[in-house]
Write a protein that holds these residues in place. Sequence first.
Motif, mmCIF file in Angstrom:
data_model
loop_
_atom_site.group_PDB
_atom_site.id
_atom_site.type_symbol
_atom_site.label_atom_id
_atom_site.label_comp_id
_atom_site.label_asym_id
_atom_site.label_seq_id
_atom_site.Cartn_x
_atom_site.Cartn_y
_atom_site.Cartn_z
ATOM 1 N N TRP A 21 0.472 -0.919 0.119
ATOM 2 C CA TRP A 21 -0.488 -0.344 -0.071
ATOM 3 C C TRP A 21 0.987 0.936 -0.056
ATOM 4 O O TRP A 21 0.261 2.339 0.424
ATOM 5 C CB TRP A 21 -1.041 -0.483 1.380
ATOM 6 C CG TRP A 21 -0.176 -0.753 2.304
ATOM 7 C CD1 TRP A 21 -0.861 -1.816 3.082
ATOM 8 C CD2 TRP A 21 0.500 0.405 3.893
ATOM 9 N NE1 TRP A 21 0.095 -1.701 4.099
ATOM 10 C CE2 TRP A 21 0.848 -0.521 4.086
ATOM 11 C CE3 TRP A 21 1.141 1.767 3.555
ATOM 12 C CZ2 TRP A 21 1.353 -0.713 5.134
ATOM 13 C CZ3 TRP A 21 1.762 2.162 4.811
ATOM 14 C CH2 TRP A 21 1.818 0.990 5.708
ATOM 15 N N GLN A 23 3.095 3.477 -2.401
ATOM 16 C CA GLN A 23 3.568 3.682 -3.174
ATOM 17 C C GLN A 23 5.077 4.322 -3.457
ATOM 18 O O GLN A 23 5.927 4.776 -2.123
ATOM 19 C CB GLN A 23 3.203 5.353 -3.578
ATOM 20 C CG GLN A 23 1.857 5.267 -4.107
ATOM 21 C CD GLN A 23 0.766 6.693 -4.356
ATOM 22 O OE1 GLN A 23 1.399 7.765 -4.602
ATOM 23 N NE2 GLN A 23 -0.641 6.197 -5.008
ATOM 24 N N LYS A 126 -8.413 5.445 6.503
ATOM 25 C CA LYS A 126 -7.576 6.252 5.818
ATOM 26 C C LYS A 126 -6.751 6.269 4.898
ATOM 27 O O LYS A 126 -6.336 6.961 3.675
ATOM 28 C CB LYS A 126 -7.418 7.406 6.894
ATOM 29 C CG LYS A 126 -6.858 9.007 6.643
ATOM 30 C CD LYS A 126 -7.111 9.477 7.794
ATOM 31 C CE LYS A 126 -5.484 10.708 7.299
ATOM 32 N NZ LYS A 126 -5.614 11.632 8.442
ATOM 33 N N TYR A 127 -5.943 5.781 5.645
ATOM 34 C CA TYR A 127 -4.553 5.305 5.126
ATOM 35 C C TYR A 127 -4.291 3.629 4.145
ATOM 36 O O TYR A 127 -3.018 4.065 3.029
ATOM 37 C CB TYR A 127 -3.164 5.266 5.834
ATOM 38 C CG TYR A 127 -3.266 6.098 6.575
ATOM 39 C CD1 TYR A 127 -2.921 7.977 6.078
ATOM 40 C CD2 TYR A 127 -3.674 6.694 7.580
ATOM 41 C CE1 TYR A 127 -2.573 8.663 6.893
ATOM 42 C CE2 TYR A 127 -3.136 7.752 8.993
ATOM 43 C CZ TYR A 127 -2.624 8.851 8.725
ATOM 44 O OH TYR A 127 -2.945 9.842 8.839
ATOM 45 N N ALA A 149 2.678 5.735 6.756
ATOM 46 C CA ALA A 149 1.366 6.373 5.798
ATOM 47 C C ALA A 149 0.752 7.818 5.436
ATOM 48 O O ALA A 149 0.657 8.132 4.851
ATOM 49 C CB ALA A 149 0.326 5.269 6.293
ATOM 50 N N GLU A 150 1.408 8.363 7.083
ATOM 51 C CA GLU A 150 0.563 9.601 7.225
ATOM 52 C C GLU A 150 1.835 10.691 5.662
ATOM 53 O O GLU A 150 1.375 11.353 5.356
ATOM 54 C CB GLU A 150 0.723 10.347 8.571
ATOM 55 C CG GLU A 150 0.937 11.742 8.471
ATOM 56 C CD GLU A 150 -0.884 12.315 7.743
ATOM 57 O OE1 GLU A 150 -0.632 13.032 6.380
ATOM 58 O OE2 GLU A 150 -1.458 11.473 7.543
ATOM 59 N N SER A 153 1.728 9.365 2.639
ATOM 60 C CA SER A 153 0.456 10.611 1.367
ATOM 61 C C SER A 153 0.434 12.143 1.426
ATOM 62 O O SER A 153 -0.454 12.527 1.081
ATOM 63 C CB SER A 153 -1.433 10.693 2.513
ATOM 64 O OG SER A 153 -0.843 11.566 3.867
ATOM 65 N N GLN A 154 1.893 12.309 2.173
ATOM 66 C CA GLN A 154 2.274 13.538 1.539
ATOM 67 C C GLN A 154 2.869 13.240 0.507
ATOM 68 O O GLN A 154 3.895 15.235 0.435
ATOM 69 C CB GLN A 154 2.189 14.594 3.297
ATOM 70 C CG GLN A 154 1.240 14.621 4.541
ATOM 71 C CD GLN A 154 1.945 15.621 5.065
ATOM 72 O OE1 GLN A 154 2.177 16.551 4.632
ATOM 73 N NE2 GLN A 154 0.934 15.705 5.951
ATOM 74 N N GLN A 157 8.578 8.748 1.489
ATOM 75 C CA GLN A 157 8.305 7.549 1.564
ATOM 76 C C GLN A 157 9.184 7.447 2.241
ATOM 77 O O GLN A 157 10.756 7.204 2.196
ATOM 78 C CB GLN A 157 8.109 6.882 -0.161
ATOM 79 C CG GLN A 157 6.727 7.458 -0.695
ATOM 80 C CD GLN A 157 6.142 6.741 -0.214
ATOM 81 O OE1 GLN A 157 5.923 5.746 0.500
ATOM 82 N NE2 GLN A 157 4.429 7.494 -0.601
ATOM 83 N N ALA A 215 -0.895 15.153 10.375
ATOM 84 C CA ALA A 215 -0.892 15.723 9.521
ATOM 85 C C ALA A 215 -0.166 16.895 9.831
ATOM 86 O O ALA A 215 0.660 17.309 8.436
ATOM 87 C CB ALA A 215 -2.296 16.032 8.438
#
Length: 307
Positions: A21, A23, A126-127, A149-150, A153-154, A157, A215
């Motif tokens: 999950w 990227q 959410k993630y 994961a947060e 999402s921004q 990585q 976040a």
Amino acid sequence: MRRLIIVIFYSLFCLTLQPAWAQQAQATAPAIPNRGVLFKAEQGGNTLYLFGTIHVGSPDFYPLEPRITEALTQASVLALEIDPLADQKRMLNAVRKYGVYAPGSGPASAQLSPAARARLERALRKYGIPPEAAAPLKPWMLTSALTIAEFGSQGYQPILAVDAWLSKQARARRLKVEELESVEGQMSLFGRLSDAEQLRMLEEDLQSIEDEKYAGEARELMDAWSSANPAALDAVARKLSNDATFSGKFMKKVLLEERNPQLADGIAKLLAREKLSVAAIGALHLIGWENVPDLLRRRGIAVERIY
């Protein structure tokens, strides 16, 4: 500031067990601003560049600015907290020992209050983290996974972490890479936590996700590091120092203050031995209370902050 745990404590499991999950991206060649924080230490005619890293990254971080890349070209050694490109089996074994439940145990969600369990379910949705991927993780490791994961999402990585980029550059130059710590030693710090303490840490972070603090704190840290903003980085350190939560206290006392003397000792030995070397450790080890540069100065080493 408790979601800084994953950014300061090097979560190698994300580099060794990169989940489906998360990227992945490939580095490109952007502009070259200053990043993080950079010091120069000198003693007895020897020089060491001490760079403050972040343990996640994005393609536009690279290449790093010329003072770092040129120092790597001329240095005899690169020292990292942990080399993320080293023995993967050793890393996986440490993850299994300290971060994953034995078969038939867990999941952490079974030990949470109904309210916290509902928050966890919402956070996983959410993630985009499958519940079956989260189930084997001990609470502290699950906390780390949510933090990563947060950042993901921004756009940040772990596979693009600054430490990994530096290690790759060093290997391309056939430059020796040394570790200042061990993955076993790092993960054993979390192994000290009781089940109740781990659950408390997880519940605090789940509440922060609900409150949308997660976040904002991630953006605050990444903006400060990526712009090499001393005032912003110092503000992050102050906020961490004033964090009265269980997670914040553990972060400050164990993951920073307890480790800093060991890191300073390894860096001092490297400086004494090598004519020119580079050491790269998490940026918050270099600022705030009892930081590594101050510990080096107490040893009589001349330390200058470049930015």
